[in-house]
Design an enzyme around this catalytic site. Structure first.
Site, PDB file in Angstrom:
ATOM      1  N   GLY A 241       0.785  -1.230   0.000  1.00  0.00           N
ATOM      2  CA  GLY A 241       0.000   0.000   0.000  1.00  0.00           C
ATOM      3  C   GLY A 241       0.814   1.276   0.000  1.00  0.00           C
ATOM      4  O   GLY A 241       0.359   2.305   0.510  1.00  0.00           O
TER       5      GLY A 241
ATOM      6  N   ASN B 102       1.567   3.211  -2.599  1.00  0.00           N
ATOM      7  CA  ASN B 102       0.870   4.218  -3.406  1.00  0.00           C
ATOM      8  C   ASN B 102      -0.368   4.736  -2.684  1.00  0.00           C
ATOM      9  O   ASN B 102      -0.698   5.920  -2.788  1.00  0.00           O
ATOM     10  CB  ASN B 102       0.498   3.647  -4.775  1.00  0.00           C
TER      11      ASN B 102
ATOM     12  N   MET C 200      -3.585  -6.670  -7.602  1.00  0.00           N
ATOM     13  CA  MET C 200      -3.084  -7.720  -8.481  1.00  0.00           C
ATOM     14  C   MET C 200      -4.189  -8.586  -9.080  1.00  0.00           C
ATOM     15  O   MET C 200      -3.980  -9.757  -9.385  1.00  0.00           O
ATOM     16  CB  MET C 200      -2.093  -8.606  -7.710  1.00  0.00           C
ATOM     17  N   ARG C 201      -5.356  -7.996  -9.236  1.00  0.00           N
ATOM     18  CA  ARG C 201      -6.461  -8.712  -9.869  1.00  0.00           C
ATOM     19  C   ARG C 201      -6.980  -7.889 -11.041  1.00  0.00           C
ATOM     20  O   ARG C 201      -6.942  -6.657 -11.012  1.00  0.00           O
ATOM     21  CB  ARG C 201      -7.609  -8.924  -8.878  1.00  0.00           C
TER      22      ARG C 201
ATOM     23  N   HIS D 237       0.889   1.409 -13.691  1.00  0.00           N
ATOM     24  CA  HIS D 237       1.706   0.308 -14.201  1.00  0.00           C
ATOM     25  C   HIS D 237       3.172   0.730 -14.202  1.00  0.00           C
ATOM     26  O   HIS D 237       3.502   1.832 -14.663  1.00  0.00           O
ATOM     27  CB  HIS D 237       1.268  -0.069 -15.618  1.00  0.00           C
TER      28      HIS D 237
ATOM     29  N   ASP E 167      -4.085  -3.794 -19.121  1.00  0.00           N
ATOM     30  CA  ASP E 167      -3.022  -2.822 -19.421  1.00  0.00           C
ATOM     31  C   ASP E 167      -3.180  -2.129 -20.777  1.00  0.00           C
ATOM     32  O   ASP E 167      -2.192  -1.680 -21.357  1.00  0.00           O
ATOM     33  CB  ASP E 167      -1.635  -3.478 -19.355  1.00  0.00           C
TER      34      ASP E 167
ATOM     35  N   GLU F 287       6.263   6.626  -8.977  1.00  0.00           N
ATOM     36  CA  GLU F 287       4.851   6.288  -8.763  1.00  0.00           C
ATOM     37  C   GLU F 287       4.242   7.153  -7.666  1.00  0.00           C
ATOM     38  O   GLU F 287       3.115   7.643  -7.799  1.00  0.00           O
ATOM     39  CB  GLU F 287       4.712   4.813  -8.361  1.00  0.00           C
TER      40      GLU F 287
END
Length: 228
Positions: free
Chosen positions: A39, A41, A117-118, A136, A172, A201
């Site tokens: 977490g 970001n 990640m889904r 990304h 993506d 990021e």
């Protein structure tokens, strides 16, 4: 068959926020954040909200892993959290229906995927058309997939970077909102590159959320994005 979105798209929401900004009556942008891990970001966004530089409110943090460290970051900031079990996530569609229900109840205007990640599916995409945002760790369309940093490093590129884009049904490949390059210095290790990518990021993602909060992001008919 009527295939119109079930909710207003990005451009409608952005136009309304731009008009409110002009009148000085702009409420904080309500966002839901999806996480799977540490977490960082999420923390970057929390920090920018806390210091007053980002006019947003995180209404719900959803984790695909009950053990995700990002849940504690959210709890420490007083943000409501939801962690789904593996049983629910066994069916991605069922999981997204649960997530969509809770995000809608919380009043989220945008969904921000922060190390999630889904893949997201129709239950989310239909209710937030062009309002699901992803980050990304590479310069899309290059190095798509779950290992963007490593794939770029092993390919020997001299410049990689970070992309923020709208998520859609194709992994993506949604409209690109913003990108920032990261130079791969001579002799740089993979760990050093990862550190450099993450530092970018943590600056770029809050910046994009700020653009959305101010109503400055428009998706063009050709699926490119313009920033006002």
């Amino acid at each position: 068959m009527d295939r119109r979105p079930l909710a207003p798209g990005n451009n409608e929401v952005q136009a309304a926020r731009a008009a409110a900004r002009e009148t000085g009556a702009l409420d904080p942008l309500k966002i839901g954040v999806l996480i799977s891990g540490s977490g960082t970001n999420l923390q970057a966004i929390i920090d920018r909200i806390a210091d007053g530089s980002l006019n947003a409110e995180i209404v719900l943090v959803v984790s695909s892993r009950p053990s995700a460290a990002g849940l504690k970051r959210a709890a420490d900031a007083g943000i409501q959290t939801l962690a789904l079990s593996k049983d629910i996530y066994a069916d991605p569609w069922d999981a997204d229906e649960v997530i969509a229900t809770e995000l809608k109840r919380a009043g989220a205007e945008y969904i921000v995927m922060a190390g999630y990640m889904r893949k997201v599916h129709e239950p989310l995409l239909a209710l937030w058309p062009d309002r699901v945002v992803n980050i990304h760790p590479a310069l899309l369309p290059s190095f798509q997939g779950a290992h963007g940093i490593q794939d770029a490093y092993e390919r020997g590129v001299k410049v990689t970077g970070v992309t923020v884009h709208f998520a859609n049904a194709v992994y993506d490949q949604g409209p690109i909102i913003a990108q920032e390059p990261v130079r791969v210095e001579e002799g740089m290790t993979l760990d050093e590159l990862e550190t450099a990518i993450h530092a970018v990021e943590h600056q770029l993602y809050p910046h994009v959320v700020k653009l959305l909060a101010e109503g400055r992001v428009h998706v063009n008919d050709d699926r490119t994005v313009s920033i006002s």
